[in-house]
Design an enzyme around this catalytic site. Structure first.
Site, short mmCIF file in Angstrom:
data_model
loop_
_atom_site.label_atom_id
_atom_site.label_comp_id
_atom_site.label_asym_id
_atom_site.label_seq_id
_atom_site.Cartn_x
_atom_site.Cartn_y
_atom_site.Cartn_z
N ASP A 46 -4.96 -9.95 5.15
CA ASP A 46 -4.42 -8.75 5.81
C ASP A 46 -5.13 -8.54 7.15
OD1 ASP A 46 -3.05 -6.67 3.41
OD2 ASP A 46 -4.24 -8.36 2.76
N GLU A 71 -1.41 -1.19 9.80
CA GLU A 71 -1.93 -0.66 8.53
C GLU A 71 -3.46 -0.69 8.42
OE1 GLU A 71 -0.44 -2.51 4.96
OE2 GLU A 71 -1.44 -1.02 3.72
N ASP A 134 2.91 -4.26 9.70
CA ASP A 134 2.28 -4.40 8.39
C ASP A 134 1.84 -5.86 8.31
OD1 ASP A 134 1.39 -4.42 5.82
OD2 ASP A 134 3.01 -3.17 5.05
N ILE A 136 0.24 -7.62 6.08
CA ILE A 136 0.79 -8.17 4.83
C ILE A 136 1.45 -7.01 4.12
CG2 ILE A 136 0.36 -9.16 2.55
CD1 ILE A 136 -1.74 -10.87 3.62
N ASP A 137 2.75 -7.05 4.05
CA ASP A 137 3.48 -6.07 3.27
C ASP A 137 3.64 -6.68 1.89
OD1 ASP A 137 5.07 -3.91 2.55
OD2 ASP A 137 6.89 -4.95 3.15
N THR A 139 0.84 -6.57 -0.48
CA THR A 139 -0.44 -7.25 -0.75
C THR A 139 -0.61 -7.55 -2.25
OG1 THR A 139 -1.37 -6.12 1.15
CG2 THR A 139 -2.94 -7.14 -0.32
N ASP A 284 6.21 0.00 6.70
CA ASP A 284 6.87 -0.55 5.52
C ASP A 284 8.39 -0.63 5.69
OD1 ASP A 284 4.72 -1.18 3.82
OD2 ASP A 284 4.45 0.92 3.30
N1 LIG Z 1 2.85 4.78 -4.81
C1 LIG Z 1 3.59 4.12 -3.94
N2 LIG Z 1 4.91 4.37 -3.84
C2 LIG Z 1 5.68 3.70 -2.96
N3 LIG Z 1 5.20 2.74 -2.14
C3 LIG Z 1 3.91 2.46 -2.19
C4 LIG Z 1 3.03 3.13 -3.09
N4 LIG Z 1 1.79 2.64 -2.92
C5 LIG Z 1 1.88 1.71 -1.95
N5 LIG Z 1 3.15 1.61 -1.50
C6 LIG Z 1 3.69 0.79 -0.43
O1 LIG Z 1 4.56 -0.23 -0.92
C7 LIG Z 1 4.35 -1.39 -0.16
C8 LIG Z 1 4.79 -2.62 -0.93
O2 LIG Z 1 6.17 -2.70 -0.80
P1 LIG Z 1 7.17 -2.60 -2.02
O3 LIG Z 1 6.95 -1.34 -2.77
O4 LIG Z 1 8.53 -2.78 -1.47
O5 LIG Z 1 6.78 -3.87 -2.84
S1 LIG Z 1 6.42 -4.00 -4.36
O6 LIG Z 1 7.51 -4.77 -4.92
O7 LIG Z 1 6.33 -2.74 -5.07
O8 LIG Z 1 5.15 -4.70 -4.38
C9 LIG Z 1 2.87 -1.35 0.08
O9 LIG Z 1 2.62 -2.11 1.23
P2 LIG Z 1 1.24 -2.91 1.39
O10 LIG Z 1 0.14 -1.91 1.17
O11 LIG Z 1 1.30 -3.40 2.80
O12 LIG Z 1 1.25 -3.99 0.38
C10 LIG Z 1 2.58 0.11 0.32
O13 LIG Z 1 2.67 0.48 1.66
MG LIG Z 2 0.02 -4.21 4.12
#
Ligand SMILES: Nc1ncnc2c1ncn2[C@@H]1O[C@H](COP(=O)(O)OS(=O)(=O)O)[C@@H](OP(=O)(O)O)[C@H]1O
Ligand SMILES: [Mg+2]
Length: 347
Positions: A46, A71, A134, A136-137, A139, A284
């Site tokens: 990341d 991020e 982002d 790494i979206d 992670t 995101d």
């Molecule tokens: N509680 C909660 N509710 C909704 N979303 C959240 C939550 N927590 C985190 N995140 C964000 O979700 C990003 C990951 O994307 P997705 O939700 O589409 O992917 S996943 O399938 O659920 O892993 C993830 O992105 P990254 O942190 O970059 O991985 C977060 O920004």
């Molecule tokens: Mg990320």
């Protein structure tokens, strides 16, 4: 107005960042993963990805000051306990730049890497140009060995004008029906306002123009949703799908790879309904949103409003997000409204 130069830089930045991420994911060490105060994971990839994107944008677009809303920040890396991690990130960044070969003998010091990461502290807003990243979206998916994306967009006066999604583990062929794929993986989606959406392989095949599915009967449609249960209310999305008569099971994959897959018609709908209190971040959705809209799709919140990226790092929507094609949107909005009215208020 054309954003060709910015798009070329963004494609290069996201591709290089993706190659750093691929290298780390192939041989992920336990010490590569840390936990942030919001109890989400962050890895050396990341940080490395954010440093690479910031470095490439600075180099390629040196005639304008870089405003980057991203991020990660260096808070934990600046502590004594972060020193080894910073060394590892610096090595990864320098190897990635050296492999690319277009920046001569350029080598970044650990301090340069910290500076590059922290150039992502811009607050964004409704005026001027702001990059949104982002690094790494997904992670959690990355750590699991599954899907993730490097997601980069440019906002101009609050609107997303270009977006790039690098999805290193997404098959180049359709993933419709969750079918395991024997095809090669690694997709780069990119879109510029008014010019459509294109996909090419991350290793550089010729781009093809992609379009969302034109299925207009929801019974024949399928939907994507987050892999992580905590990120979207699956009981609500299955109620919406039931109302629409959807027969196919949900396709659950991590990250904005969902937007990429939707933009090329692998499925027709993406439902995302975080639990009450969660505030969505612009990084995101900004890249995924323009990738889908330029492919002929629609991305709105559950109240039917377009996503507003002009309010800083958060989206002001707290109702959920829907992406689909134009034909299906009216019936989906009706099913969403009805399902939300029936939902127990504790959700
Ligand atoms: N509680 C909660 N509710 C909704 N979303 C959240 C939550 N927590 C985190 N995140 C964000 O979700 C990003 C990951 O994307 P997705 O939700 O589409 O992917 S996943 O399938 O659920 O892993 C993830 O992105 P990254 O942190 O970059 O991985 C977060 O920004
Ligand atoms: Mg990320």
């Amino acid at each position: 107005m054309s954003y060709d130069k910015e798009l070329t830089a963004a494609r290069k930045a996201a591709s290089l960042a993706a190659s750093l991420c691929q290298k780390v994911q192939k041989a992920l060490l336990q010490s590569d993963v840390q936990w942030k105060s919001d109890r989400t994971p962050v890895t050396v990839a990341d940080y490395g990805s954010q440093a690479i994107v910031s470095f490439v944008l600075e180099r390629e677009l040196s005639d304008e000051p870089l405003s980057l809303v991203a991020e990660e920040d260096t808070g934990d890396l600046c502590k004594d306990s972060g020193k080894d991690t910073l060394q590892r990130i610096t090595k990864l960044v320098n190897e990635t730049i050296a492999n690319d070969g277009s920046y001569g003998a350029c080598t970044l010091s650990p301090e340069d890497v910290l500076r590059a990461i922290d150039s992502g502290r811009s607050e964004g807003g409704s005026f001027g140009r702001h990059w949104v990243l982002d690094p790494i979206d997904g992670t959690k998916g990355f750590v699991r060995g599954d899907q993730y994306a490097v997601a980069l967009a440019l906002l101009h006066n609050g609107k997303a004008v270009l977006g790039v999604l690098a999805c290193p583990n997404l098959p180049l062929a359709s993933i419709a029906g969750n079918a395991p794929s024997e095809y090669a993986v690694g997709c780069l989606f990119y879109a510029q306002v008014g010019s459509g959406t294109f996909m090419q392989s991350l290793d550089g095949s010729s781009p093809v123009k992609v379009h969302v599915s034109d299925i207009g009967n929801s019974e024949d449609a399928s939907f994507f949703e987050p892999f992580e249960k905590a990120h979207s209310m699956q009981e609500l999305t299955s109620a919406i799908a039931r109302k629409l008569g959807v027969k196919a099971p949900p396709v659950r994959i991590d990250s904005q790879a969902k937007y990429g897959a939707l933009s090329r018609g692998d499925g027709e709908m993406y439902f995302r309904f975080p639990r009450k209190g969660y505030r969505e971040k612009i990084w995101d959705h900004a890249a995924g949103c323009i990738v889908v809209t330029e492919a002929g799709g629609v991305v709105i919140d559950a109240a039917g409003r377009p996503l507003d990226f002009s309010k800083g790092e958060h989206l002001d929507s707290d109702t959920g997000i829907i992406a689909t094609n134009r034909k299906l949107m009216p019936s989906i909005l009706k099913a969403v409204r009805e399902s939300l009215e029936e939902k127990p208020s504790s959700c």
